[in-house]
Design a protein around this motif. Sequence first.
Motif, short mmCIF file in Angstrom:
data_model
loop_
_atom_site.label_atom_id
_atom_site.label_comp_id
_atom_site.label_asym_id
_atom_site.label_seq_id
_atom_site.Cartn_x
_atom_site.Cartn_y
_atom_site.Cartn_z
N ASP A 12 0.85 -1.18 0.00
CA ASP A 12 0.00 0.00 0.00
C ASP A 12 0.89 1.23 0.00
OD1 ASP A 12 -2.16 -1.71 0.26
OD2 ASP A 12 -2.18 -1.56 2.45
N GLY A 13 0.31 2.37 -0.29
CA GLY A 13 1.01 3.64 -0.17
C GLY A 13 2.26 3.71 -1.02
N ILE A 14 3.32 4.22 -0.41
CA ILE A 14 4.57 4.43 -1.12
C ILE A 14 5.19 3.10 -1.57
CG2 ILE A 14 6.14 4.43 0.84
CD1 ILE A 14 7.49 6.89 -0.46
N ASN A 15 4.90 2.02 -0.84
CA ASN A 15 5.44 0.72 -1.21
C ASN A 15 4.86 0.20 -2.51
OD1 ASN A 15 7.37 -0.05 0.82
ND2 ASN A 15 5.67 0.04 2.23
N ARG A 21 8.48 -1.37 -6.42
CA ARG A 21 8.09 -2.69 -6.96
C ARG A 21 9.21 -3.27 -7.80
NH1 ARG A 21 2.56 -0.66 -8.80
NH2 ARG A 21 3.89 -0.19 -10.54
N VAL A 22 9.87 -2.43 -8.60
CA VAL A 22 11.01 -2.90 -9.40
C VAL A 22 12.15 -3.32 -8.48
CG1 VAL A 22 12.81 -2.14 -11.01
CG2 VAL A 22 10.42 -1.60 -11.47
N LEU A 23 12.42 -2.52 -7.45
CA LEU A 23 13.46 -2.87 -6.48
C LEU A 23 13.16 -4.21 -5.82
CD1 LEU A 23 16.05 -2.15 -4.96
CD2 LEU A 23 14.62 -0.91 -3.32
N ALA A 24 11.90 -4.43 -5.45
CA ALA A 24 11.51 -5.71 -4.84
C ALA A 24 11.76 -6.87 -5.80
CB ALA A 24 10.05 -5.67 -4.41
N VAL A 79 12.90 -6.95 5.98
CA VAL A 79 12.33 -5.66 6.38
C VAL A 79 11.23 -5.27 5.40
CG1 VAL A 79 12.80 -3.20 6.67
CG2 VAL A 79 14.42 -4.88 7.54
N ARG A 80 11.47 -5.45 4.12
CA ARG A 80 10.48 -5.11 3.09
C ARG A 80 9.18 -5.87 3.30
NH1 ARG A 80 11.81 -7.71 -2.35
NH2 ARG A 80 10.55 -9.35 -1.44
N ALA A 159 10.15 3.55 3.89
CA ALA A 159 8.90 3.44 3.15
C ALA A 159 7.77 2.97 4.05
CB ALA A 159 9.08 2.49 1.96
N HIS A 160 8.06 2.01 4.93
CA HIS A 160 7.04 1.54 5.88
C HIS A 160 6.66 2.64 6.86
CE1 HIS A 160 6.93 -2.46 4.38
NE2 HIS A 160 8.15 -2.79 4.78
#
Length: 188
Positions: A12-15, A21-24, A79-80, A159-160
């Motif tokens: 949600d939000g900034i995540n 999303r690309v980083l993930a 953490v993500r 981000a969280h």
Amino acid sequence: MKPDSRARVSRDGINNTAALRVLASVEDLLIAVLVFAIFCVVLAGILSRFVFHVSLSWNIEVSVTLMIWMTFIGIAVGVRDKVHVAFELFEDKLSGRWLMLASFVQMLLMGFLLVALAWGGWQFMQLGLNQLTPSGIPQWISFAAIPAGSALGLLHLLAHAWDLAIDVDLDSGTQRGHGHGHTETRAQ
């Protein structure tokens, strides 16, 4: 009930931004590549020793370096995906402003840990700039995993924290979702 740690966390939000999303996806792919590379290096060492009767001098150092990178990228992924250690004993008993405060305190403590790891890892990396391992691998390559993984973890933590901060009902001062350690998806 405890959340399933294998479940994907809703972003949600900034995540949910394209960059994160690309980083993930890159992090997930990097973990998979590192696991496969460790498998190949260890298998090469086994085959060379037992099939060809030749001992490789570099395979243990390479596999340890890959394992270090996998560990610190894995910390960032933890953490993500919010599968790290959290004070759920206290969070389950809190609500509203107290839950939000507890979540921010947890994030602050984790942030201090990640900053300390990044700083210490950077110093180790600087020490290893002119050093080689016995098989000729530059030592800084192993040490670079510490600040890299810590910085990625800190980015996810920020981000969280941002998402938690904007998830507060400003009228009542209460949080609309769960605390930081919770991975359940909330009803929209």
